[in-house]
Design a protein around this motif. Sequence first.
Motif, mmCIF file in Angstrom:
data_model
loop_
_atom_site.group_PDB
_atom_site.id
_atom_site.type_symbol
_atom_site.label_atom_id
_atom_site.label_comp_id
_atom_site.label_asym_id
_atom_site.label_seq_id
_atom_site.Cartn_x
_atom_site.Cartn_y
_atom_site.Cartn_z
ATOM 1 N N SER A 124 -0.282 -10.821 5.406
ATOM 2 C CA SER A 124 -0.880 -10.071 6.507
ATOM 3 C C SER A 124 -1.159 -8.655 6.040
ATOM 4 O O SER A 124 -0.386 -8.074 5.281
ATOM 5 N N SER A 126 -2.027 -4.762 7.420
ATOM 6 C CA SER A 126 -1.860 -3.998 8.655
ATOM 7 C C SER A 126 -2.473 -2.614 8.500
ATOM 8 O O SER A 126 -2.944 -2.244 7.434
ATOM 9 N N PHE B 115 3.877 -3.902 0.887
ATOM 10 C CA PHE B 115 3.227 -2.783 0.214
ATOM 11 C C PHE B 115 3.009 -1.670 1.244
ATOM 12 O O PHE B 115 2.540 -1.923 2.349
ATOM 13 N N TYR B 116 3.390 -0.476 0.832
ATOM 14 C CA TYR B 116 3.295 0.667 1.758
ATOM 15 C C TYR B 116 2.354 1.726 1.184
ATOM 16 O O TYR B 116 2.292 1.935 -0.029
ATOM 17 N N THR B 117 1.658 2.372 2.063
ATOM 18 C CA THR B 117 0.844 3.515 1.641
ATOM 19 C C THR B 117 1.633 4.791 1.917
ATOM 20 O O THR B 117 2.833 4.737 2.146
ATOM 21 N N GLU B 122 3.241 0.573 6.505
ATOM 22 C CA GLU B 122 3.085 -0.770 5.920
ATOM 23 C C GLU B 122 1.619 -1.130 5.822
ATOM 24 O O GLU B 122 0.859 -1.006 6.779
ATOM 25 N N CYS B 123 1.236 -1.565 4.647
ATOM 26 C CA CYS B 123 -0.177 -1.866 4.398
ATOM 27 C C CYS B 123 -0.407 -3.374 4.337
ATOM 28 O O CYS B 123 -1.403 -3.881 4.826
ATOM 29 N N SER B 124 0.524 -4.090 3.697
ATOM 30 C CA SER B 124 0.393 -5.549 3.642
ATOM 31 C C SER B 124 1.775 -6.161 3.459
ATOM 32 O O SER B 124 2.702 -5.509 2.982
#
Lengths: 164, 157
Positions: A124, A126, B115-117, B122-124
């Motif tokens: 997913s 986001s 995966f975080y930016t 949270e990005c994915s």
Amino acid sequence: MNEETLLKLQAYLDGELSAGERAEVETLLQGNAEARALLAELGNTAKTLAAYEAEIKLPETREFYWSKIQREIARQSAPSRVQGFSLAATLRRLLVPTGAFAAVAIAIMLSLPRGGGDGGDYFSASGDAVAFTYQNYKTGTTLIWFDFSSENDFSDASSGDTLN
Amino acid sequence: MNLIPTLNLTRIWALVFAVTAWGGGVVALADDGKYEAKVIWATNDEKLPDDKKFEPTDPETRAKLESLGLKWKNFYEVKRVKFDAPNGESGKVAISEKSSLSVKELPGKKVEVVFYTKDGKECSRREQTFKRGEMLVHGGNVPENATAWLVTLKKLK
């Protein structure tokens, strides 16, 4: 004596031979005691069978008797009509297509790549990230590619480990 | 009547086997996963800018990136981070100033990678089987100069 000779003797006894063949068999019988003995035995057997064969007489005409057989055959081969509710028949009607569907589903599942494939994986994205995934099964490499609709957070020139 | 069980040879071997199996299980549980993440810069430029002192990435990583069919020919390693996943969870690990990720080991050789930016957003989130020798790559375009950033993840242990 070979099989052909035996058959000719039987045919001779039944009167099924041509004149030439009859002459041949008669010549054989004159010079062959075994053939004569066999012919006698065959004749006795035929007489015995004829004497004890039960004579069946139909109670009705031949045509009527055959029409009864014909009607019975037609009745048995006609499709049976549903006589009320049958649980077993209902289950059979439901289970046959369900089973076929399950078999097809299992075949499809088994044909899909396993062990690292997207099947069963979860992904997913986001926030404002639009992402897609690509997997190279041969090299065991999975790519998650982001297509940011707004500023790319990773391309900030002021960053210490900037990429641009 | 003798109530003390007789320790014959078969029982001794069974005991040794059980203790060994138990010990192996404990060692296996204590064997935390080790991971390596790399920040990669993908470009078609043959020559790096003077202010960039990056080395071309290692052949294994390069081969895997090339297998993805990306449009860039050159891959430079910007940064390399090794981290552990004690008790199966790494927690959030900073990979660069702008990105971080976390790895959670799941049953069936699966992992959940988040995966975080920047700002820890949270990005994915992805769940998949992940074994040694496999690679998970996050990436995106750098629109300003038609290059790309990549973050590779592989399991070391």
